[in-house]
Motif scaffolding. Structure first.
Motif, PDB file in Angstrom:
ATOM      1  N   ASP A 174      18.104  -5.493  27.365  1.00 25.59           N
ATOM      2  CA  ASP A 174      18.944  -4.298  27.341  1.00 25.59           C
ATOM      3  C   ASP A 174      18.126  -3.012  27.465  1.00 25.59           C
ATOM      4  O   ASP A 174      18.626  -1.914  27.191  1.00 25.59           O
ATOM      5  CB  ASP A 174      19.779  -4.251  26.055  1.00 25.59           C
ATOM      6  CG  ASP A 174      18.913  -4.324  24.801  1.00 25.59           C
ATOM      7  OD1 ASP A 174      17.679  -4.511  24.947  1.00 25.59           O
ATOM      8  OD2 ASP A 174      19.475  -4.206  23.690  1.00 25.59           O
ATOM      9  N   GLY A 175      16.898  -3.168  27.891  1.00 27.80           N
ATOM     10  CA  GLY A 175      16.053  -1.989  28.042  1.00 27.80           C
ATOM     11  C   GLY A 175      16.284  -1.314  29.386  1.00 27.80           C
ATOM     12  O   GLY A 175      17.251  -1.591  30.097  1.00 27.80           O
ATOM     13  N   PRO A 176      15.409  -0.416  29.744  1.00 29.29           N
ATOM     14  CA  PRO A 176      15.554   0.279  31.030  1.00 29.29           C
ATOM     15  C   PRO A 176      15.318  -0.685  32.204  1.00 29.29           C
ATOM     16  O   PRO A 176      14.657  -1.713  32.069  1.00 29.29           O
ATOM     17  CB  PRO A 176      14.475   1.368  30.958  1.00 29.29           C
ATOM     18  CG  PRO A 176      13.452   0.827  30.008  1.00 29.29           C
ATOM     19  CD  PRO A 176      14.224   0.033  28.982  1.00 29.29           C
ATOM     20  N   VAL A 177      15.876  -0.339  33.354  1.00 29.02           N
ATOM     21  CA  VAL A 177      15.725  -1.148  34.561  1.00 29.02           C
ATOM     22  C   VAL A 177      14.297  -1.001  35.077  1.00 29.02           C
ATOM     23  O   VAL A 177      13.822   0.110  35.324  1.00 29.02           O
ATOM     24  CB  VAL A 177      16.739  -0.717  35.645  1.00 29.02           C
ATOM     25  CG1 VAL A 177      16.493  -1.491  36.938  1.00 29.02           C
ATOM     26  CG2 VAL A 177      18.159  -0.946  35.150  1.00 29.02           C
ATOM     27  N   SER A 178      13.635  -2.129  35.223  1.00 24.69           N
ATOM     28  CA  SER A 178      12.247  -2.098  35.707  1.00 24.69           C
ATOM     29  C   SER A 178      12.132  -2.574  37.149  1.00 24.69           C
ATOM     30  O   SER A 178      11.223  -2.151  37.871  1.00 24.69           O
ATOM     31  CB  SER A 178      11.366  -2.969  34.814  1.00 24.69           C
ATOM     32  OG  SER A 178      11.804  -4.319  34.860  1.00 24.69           O
ATOM     33  N   HIS A 179      13.033  -3.473  37.563  1.00 22.96           N
ATOM     34  CA  HIS A 179      12.966  -4.039  38.900  1.00 22.96           C
ATOM     35  C   HIS A 179      14.380  -4.309  39.421  1.00 22.96           C
ATOM     36  O   HIS A 179      15.361  -4.239  38.667  1.00 22.96           O
ATOM     37  CB  HIS A 179      12.166  -5.355  38.915  1.00 22.96           C
ATOM     38  CG  HIS A 179      10.719  -5.175  38.609  1.00 22.96           C
ATOM     39  ND1 HIS A 179      10.235  -5.094  37.311  1.00 22.96           N
ATOM     40  CD2 HIS A 179       9.630  -5.066  39.438  1.00 22.96           C
ATOM     41  CE1 HIS A 179       8.928  -4.934  37.339  1.00 22.96           C
ATOM     42  NE2 HIS A 179       8.528  -4.920  38.610  1.00 22.96           N
ATOM     43  N   PRO A 239      20.092  -5.337  39.086  1.00 22.81           N
ATOM     44  CA  PRO A 239      18.996  -4.737  38.306  1.00 22.81           C
ATOM     45  C   PRO A 239      18.415  -5.735  37.305  1.00 22.81           C
ATOM     46  O   PRO A 239      19.123  -6.602  36.784  1.00 22.81           O
ATOM     47  CB  PRO A 239      19.676  -3.568  37.589  1.00 22.81           C
ATOM     48  CG  PRO A 239      21.107  -3.975  37.485  1.00 22.81           C
ATOM     49  CD  PRO A 239      21.414  -4.811  38.690  1.00 22.81           C
ATOM     50  N   VAL A 240      17.124  -5.631  37.050  1.00 19.85           N
ATOM     51  CA  VAL A 240      16.430  -6.446  36.046  1.00 19.85           C
ATOM     52  C   VAL A 240      15.952  -5.504  34.945  1.00 19.85           C
ATOM     53  O   VAL A 240      15.175  -4.575  35.210  1.00 19.85           O
ATOM     54  CB  VAL A 240      15.237  -7.200  36.665  1.00 19.85           C
ATOM     55  CG1 VAL A 240      14.513  -8.018  35.598  1.00 19.85           C
ATOM     56  CG2 VAL A 240      15.702  -8.092  37.803  1.00 19.85           C
ATOM     57  N   ARG A 241      16.394  -5.712  33.682  1.00 16.07           N
ATOM     58  CA  ARG A 241      16.074  -4.819  32.560  1.00 16.07           C
ATOM     59  C   ARG A 241      15.011  -5.449  31.666  1.00 16.07           C
ATOM     60  O   ARG A 241      14.947  -6.677  31.518  1.00 16.07           O
ATOM     61  CB  ARG A 241      17.333  -4.523  31.738  1.00 16.07           C
ATOM     62  CG  ARG A 241      18.411  -3.820  32.534  1.00 16.07           C
ATOM     63  CD  ARG A 241      19.639  -3.518  31.689  1.00 16.07           C
ATOM     64  NE  ARG A 241      20.667  -2.855  32.474  1.00 16.07           N
ATOM     65  CZ  ARG A 241      20.709  -1.541  32.693  1.00 16.07           C
ATOM     66  NH1 ARG A 241      19.766  -0.762  32.150  1.00 16.07           N
ATOM     67  NH2 ARG A 241      21.668  -1.012  33.424  1.00 16.07           N
ATOM     68  N   GLU A 242      14.196  -4.612  31.068  1.00 14.95           N
ATOM     69  CA  GLU A 242      13.187  -5.069  30.119  1.00 14.95           C
ATOM     70  C   GLU A 242      13.862  -5.448  28.807  1.00 14.95           C
ATOM     71  O   GLU A 242      14.725  -4.710  28.299  1.00 14.95           O
ATOM     72  CB  GLU A 242      12.151  -3.978  29.873  1.00 14.95           C
ATOM     73  CG  GLU A 242      11.310  -3.646  31.100  1.00 14.95           C
ATOM     74  CD  GLU A 242      10.263  -2.590  30.797  1.00 14.95           C
ATOM     75  OE1 GLU A 242      10.271  -2.094  29.661  1.00 14.95           O
ATOM     76  OE2 GLU A 242       9.460  -2.278  31.696  1.00 14.95           O
ATOM     77  N   ASP A 243      13.464  -6.589  28.249  1.00 15.80           N
ATOM     78  CA  ASP A 243      13.978  -7.067  26.961  1.00 15.80           C
ATOM     79  C   ASP A 243      15.501  -7.185  26.957  1.00 15.80           C
ATOM     80  O   ASP A 243      16.152  -6.995  25.914  1.00 15.80           O
ATOM     81  CB  ASP A 243      13.534  -6.152  25.808  1.00 15.80           C
ATOM     82  CG  ASP A 243      12.015  -6.085  25.701  1.00 15.80           C
ATOM     83  OD1 ASP A 243      11.372  -7.111  26.011  1.00 15.80           O
ATOM     84  OD2 ASP A 243      11.503  -5.011  25.340  1.00 15.80           O
TER      85      ASP A 243
END
Length: 695
Positions: free
Chosen positions: A238-243, A232-236
């Motif tokens: 530790d944010g939500p998974v975006s990709h 998973p790739v998270r925003e910032d």
């Protein structure tokens, strides 16, 4: 920065003090000048006073005092004016300097702030440039990566593809535009082929890392294997998974290698048939099925006839070609449910499930023999193969794989005893004889290295003079436990096992060395006769072996006679003639042993470069009782002499046989009438006695 302002404040104070000091100095100078002027004025007035009249002096005294007070006040005024001017100048200078200090301080502060801002800006620019460089480097790495990289959305349930790198296009054959916007699982081909994607889809659904080995399909429909890693790739951070990023490693080569290794571990490399390990596995499975359905299972052991002859005459490459051809024929002659295995050499095993003792099983065996018997072309030669088969039936002939294979092997050996192209079912009575043979095979493999062989020599005598003119070397095997083993029990076995060449080479060297030793001892130019087996005769390095034996032992080639059988030279006349011609070039003599028992052709016999014919003892033993045998012996003697060949009669045991042979012109004889085969010391003792044949 603080030290800078401290230096400025010190400069301001110093400037004010310097200004004040200069003002005071100037005031003092002015005051001193004024006082000097006063003094000069006073002295001038005094001189005028003394020069004037005394009367006038009285009148002027008050005026002089007044003048002096006025001058003194002027000096004071000058002094006060100077002081005031100095203070004002000092105040003005201090004000100017203070203003400059403030301006310098403010300018310094703003300059320092600007420099700090510039420094922070430079650091930000450097960091941004570094980040951009790192980002471009990562992009280039992804672009040039040999592994496929896929970036897909984290939006369920499709997880649509947003980016693929060039390696993905190269591996799969799909262009980026063809897959962007498609679902990730669509890359796995038809829905029925996606059973390997469960771990990946679970990782996407649970937004975690995952990996799996999956089958993929290229654009052209071809299948390849890959190892997928999803993360998973998270925003910032530790944010939500975006990709999700998916790394795809093409492991088709590794999978093929593993499959090849697994195939080689369970199959024969030369023929591709099942090997012993896979045969055992299949046999265990077949026995389990047989136990459930109650139908018999046949285990068929197959051995090719005369395969060693092909190897010895044409070489191992031709032998390998024969084995491949036979393997293909066996596959074609059996069903898909049957198993064809190769144990090694020319030994094959078949598993024939669901066959009883009736016609279907026998029909398959006949079909196999017919398939093997088809003509086989090897270069310019055409071969007609045959095979012998032994059959063991589960569960009657064994309850486990090893026993069934062993009993089928025993039955095959019994079939070979009946001749070529036979098959035989196992019977418990076969065990004793076969186990004895197997034990003999095991002992024979080590007999030569353990020194259990020795030679005995039977004298050959000239019938005219009665003197010993030669001897035949005969191989004997003395086993420490089994005792004396007759040649008929092990010579043929050594031929089948391929041991006869090593044993024959040993016998040839030993006999040549012994004959040369007897010649050196003064016993005359005795002729040594040594038997060659069919396998020795066909070996490629026969001439080298004979020449080496003569060279190592020092025996003259003219004193060596090589005995060949009729069957050896008549099997392939052209080849035999060529081999004998090469042997004659070495200078050795050649004889045909057991003449009359085979199928010699007089048309070929006259072309063979031979020196001696040996009459078989089966004819000699009955020459005084059978007119037919007597006629055969007379004909052989006459034939040999007409071809300018010498004749030796074997197996002469009575004086009547000796008299008959002498009467009809036989040249030489050997047999129990004069002597049995003797050990080397006993034969030397006979030579020392110079014993002669009775007249």
């Amino acid at each position: 920065m603080q030290s800078f302002f401290t230096r400025i404040s010190i400069s301001v104070s110093t400037s004010a003090l310097i200004t004040l000091a200069v003002g005071l100095c100037l005031t003092a100078l002015c005051y001193a000048s004024a006082r000097q002027i006063e003094s000069e004025s006073s002295r001038l007035l005094l001189l005028q006073y003394y020069a004037s009249a005394h009367a006038l002096g009285t009148a002027l005294l008050p005026a002089s005092g007044m003048s002096l007070d006025a001058n003194h006040r002027g000096s004071l005024y000058v002094l006060l004016g100077g002081l005031l001017s100095s203070l004002l100048a000092t105040a003005y200078v201090f004000q100017l300097v203070s203003r400059n200090v403030v301006i310098a301080r403010i300018t310094g502060e703003r300059t320092a702030a600007l420099q700090f801002a510039n420094l922070r800006l430079s650091e930000d620019i450097a960091a941004r440039m570094h980040n951009e460089k790192s980002l471009r480097l990562r992009e280039r790495i992804i672009e040039v990566s040999a592994n496929a990289v896929i970036l897909c959305s984290a939006d369920a349930p499709g997880f649509l593809i947003e980016y693929v790198n060039p390696a993905f296009e190269r591996i799969t054959g799909y262009a980026a535009g063809e897959v962007i916007g498609q679902r990730l699982e669509d890359l796995q081909g038809p829905e029925q082929g996606r059973q390997d994607m469960h771990e990946i889809t679970a990782a996407l659904r649970e937004q975690r890392e995952g990996k799996a080995i999956v089958r993929n399909f290229r654009k052209d429909g071809s299948c390849y294997w890959s190892e997928l890693f999803v993360a998973p790739v998270r925003e910032d951070g530790d944010g939500p998974v975006s990709h999700f990023v998916v790394a795809q490693y093409d492991i088709s080569t590794v999978m093929r290698f593993e499959q090849e290794m697994e195939f080689q571990a369970r199959h024969d490399i030369l023929t591709g048939l099942a090997n012993r390990a896979l045969l055992r596995e299949r046999l265990e499975q077949a026995m389990a099925v047989t136990r459930r359905n109650g139908l018999p299972l046949w285990v068929v052991f197959i051995d090719l006839d005369r395969f060693k002859f092909v190897n010895d005459t044409l070489g191992h490459d031709a032998g390998d070609l024969v084995l491949k051809n036979v393997a293909e024929r066996l596959r074609d002659a059996t069903r898909e449910v049957d198993t064809v295995a190769r144990l090694g050499g020319d030994e094959f095993v078949l598993l024939l499930p669901q066959h009883g003792n009736g016609e279907p099983g026998a029909a398959i065996l006949q079909r196999i023999q017919d398939a093997v018997a088809q003509p086989l072309q090897l270069g310019e030669y055409e071969f007609f193969l045959s095979c012998c088969m032994g059959v063991a039936v589960y569960p009657d002939d064994g309850q486990d794989a090893d026993t069934l294979i062993k009993h089928a092997d025993i039955a095959m050996y019994r079939a070979k005893e009946q001749g070529r192209g036979h098959w035989q079912f196992y019977a418990s009575s076969m065990n004793a004889g076969t186990l004895e043979r197997l034990g003999l095979e095991s002992e024979l493999r080590h007999a030569l290295e353990r020194g259990q062989f020795h030679l005995e020599y039977q004298p050959q005598l000239d019938l005219a003079s009665g003197a010993v003119v030669g001897m035949e070397a005969l191989l004997r095997w003395q086993h420490p436990q089994l005792g004396r083993i007759p040649p008929a029990s092990f010579i043929g076995l050594a031929e089948e096992m391929g041991l006869i060449i090593a044993i024959g080479d040993w016998a040839l060297r030993t006999a040549c060395a012994q004959a040369h030793a007897w010649q050196l001892a003064g016993h005359g130019p005795l002729r040594l006769a040594v038997n060659l087996s069919a396998r020795q005769f066909k070996q490629r390095n026969l001439l080298h072996a004979v020449a080496q034996a003569l060279a190592e032992t020092g025996l003259n080639a003219a004193h060596l006679e090589l005995e060949l059988t009729e069957s050896m030279v008549m099997h392939n006349v052209e080849q035999a003639t060529a081999i004998m011609s090469k042997l004659k070039v070495l200078g050795v003599q050649l004889s045909i042993d057991d003449f009359g028992t085979g199928y010699s052709s007089l048309a070929y016999l006259r072309h063979f470069p031979i020196d001696v014919l040996k009459i078989d003892k089966t004819f000699v033993s009955d020459i005084t009782h059978s007119d037919d045998d007597a006629a055969i012996v007379r004909a052989i003697i006459s034939l040999a002499h007409s071809l300018r060949l010498k004749v030796i009669a074997e197996g002469v045991e009575t004086a009547q046989q000796l008299a008959f042979l002498r009467q009809h012109g036989c040249d030489q004889m050997q047999g129990y009438l004069f002597s049995r085969p003797l050990t080397a010391p006993a034969f030397e003792e006979l030579l020392q006695q110079r014993k002669l044949l009775p007249a």
